[in-house]
Design an enzyme around this catalytic site. Structure first.
Site, PDB file in Angstrom:
ATOM      1  N   ARG A  53     -54.052 -16.947  40.471  1.00  0.00           N
ATOM      2  CA  ARG A  53     -54.020 -18.411  40.372  1.00  0.00           C
ATOM      3  C   ARG A  53     -55.187 -18.928  39.525  1.00  0.00           C
ATOM      4  O   ARG A  53     -55.022 -19.840  38.707  1.00  0.00           O
ATOM      5  CB  ARG A  53     -54.046 -19.025  41.776  1.00  0.00           C
ATOM      6  CG  ARG A  53     -53.730 -20.498  41.792  1.00  0.00           C
ATOM      7  CD  ARG A  53     -53.477 -21.002  43.199  1.00  0.00           C
ATOM      8  NE  ARG A  53     -54.664 -20.938  44.035  1.00  0.00           N
ATOM      9  CZ  ARG A  53     -54.681 -21.239  45.333  1.00  0.00           C
ATOM     10  NH1 ARG A  53     -53.580 -21.608  45.942  1.00  0.00           N
ATOM     11  NH2 ARG A  53     -55.799 -21.166  46.029  1.00  0.00           N
ATOM     12  N   LYS A 152     -55.565 -25.549  39.857  1.00  0.00           N
ATOM     13  CA  LYS A 152     -56.641 -25.826  40.812  1.00  0.00           C
ATOM     14  C   LYS A 152     -57.873 -26.167  39.989  1.00  0.00           C
ATOM     15  O   LYS A 152     -58.745 -25.334  39.743  1.00  0.00           O
ATOM     16  CB  LYS A 152     -56.864 -24.604  41.719  1.00  0.00           C
ATOM     17  CG  LYS A 152     -57.471 -24.965  43.054  1.00  0.00           C
ATOM     18  CD  LYS A 152     -57.265 -23.859  44.049  1.00  0.00           C
ATOM     19  CE  LYS A 152     -58.163 -24.020  45.251  1.00  0.00           C
ATOM     20  NZ  LYS A 152     -57.942 -25.235  46.024  1.00  0.00           N
TER      21      LYS A 152
END
Ligand code: PXG
Length: 287
Positions: A53, A152
């Site tokens: 991620r 993120k």
């Protein structure tokens, strides 16, 4: 508490001396990416998924992380070891680095890699037993066409504003809807409901962060024979749900007993929530 030493670009610094430039675009513009993960008994839970991620978030904002994934994994483990921590929260931050005072990201140099390993207690322990009360924030989750919620990034201001709304209403967490008015997630946690025996959570294209805890809980529920649906829903579905809980690396699995002052189910922590929370705690401690 013993003094924490922080990893910055390959070196360790005592907390008080761990500093980066005030010209860093992470500070000036929220230009960077991060991960929050946990180590249990010395093992970082789903480190590979967190690094996937992180590197994907960086790619999406055209930020080149100056370390390979293997070097990053080693640095995370090294930071834990250096601080003699086996159960810890780890915050990994990569900023765009110092540049000019203008926005132009091509005028920055040297992305900064920061790894902090420390303890975190997001919610008081009794709330894991008794459940959390949340409200719906008026601040919606980032529109996916503006900034993908899948990234993120260090730009968390919309979540910060929603969290503030929650705090001002006496709640420790707040529900965020998406641009279509559907349930997205909470400010730092994914959301699940149980209704008529089915576990339901918003799909990724509802404009949410694809939580690693979320994915682990989906797997645990399926392994326990539950039906799990990733489908859009609205606040109505939470109001009439039998159970509700949130998931996150920092929060783990936390029950929700009220939304907008309406009791969920009978207003107490449900059996399925307890079962999945226990299964999660067993999973993270598996060698
Ligand atoms: N949604 C959002 C918006 C998050 O920031 C999660 C879901 C849960 O994802 P994981 O992969 O951790 O299961 C997060 C991550 C905090 C805080 O202080 C929370 C997160 C990150 C940083 C700080 O509440 N949660």
């Amino acid at each position: 508490m013993s003094s924490v030493e922080i990893f910055i670009n390959g070196q360790f610094y005592p907390k008080a001396d761990a500093k980066i430039s005030v010209y860093d675009h992470g500070l000036l513009y929220g230009d960077g990416v991060f991960e929050g993960m946990r180590a249990y008994s010395g093992n970082v839970f789903r480190l590979a998924a967190h690094l996937d991620r992180l590197y994907e978030s960086a790619k999406a904002i055209m930020l080149t992380i100056p370390m390979s994934r293997e070097e990053m994994a080693d640095a995370v483990r090294e930071t834990l070891k250096h601080n003699s921590l086996s159960d810890a929260y780890i915050r990994l931050v990569v900023t765009r680095g110092a540049g000019s005072l203008g926005i132009d990201p091509t005028r920055t140099s040297n992305p900064q890699v920061i790894i902090i390993a420390d303890h975190i207690e997001l919610y008081p322990k009794e709330l894991y037993e008794n459940g959390l009360e949340i409200i719906t924030a008026a601040t919606i989750r980032n529109h996916p066409a503006a900034l993908s919620p899948r990234i993120k990034s260090l730009n968390y201001l919309n979540n910060v504003m929603a969290k503030l709304e929650g705090k001002r209403a006496g709640c420790l967490e707040a529900l965020m809807l998406n641009h279509r008015g559907e349930v997205a997630e909470c400010t730092g946690d994914n959301i699940f409901i149980l209704r008529r025996g089915k576990l339901i959570t918003p799909p990724i294209d509802a404009g949410i962060l694809e939580g690693i805890t979320r994915n682990a809980v989906i797997e645990l529920a399926q392994a326990a024979g539950m039906e799990v649906q990733e489908i859009p829903f609205t606040r109505y579905d939470i109001y009439v749900a039998d159970e509700c809980f949130l998931t996150g690396s920092a929060a783990e699995v936390i029950p929700v007993i009220k939304l907008d002052d309406r009791p969920i189910g009978d207003g107490t922590v449900g059996a399925t929530t307890r079962q999945l929370s226990q299964a999660f705690h067993e999973l993270v401690r598996k060698p």
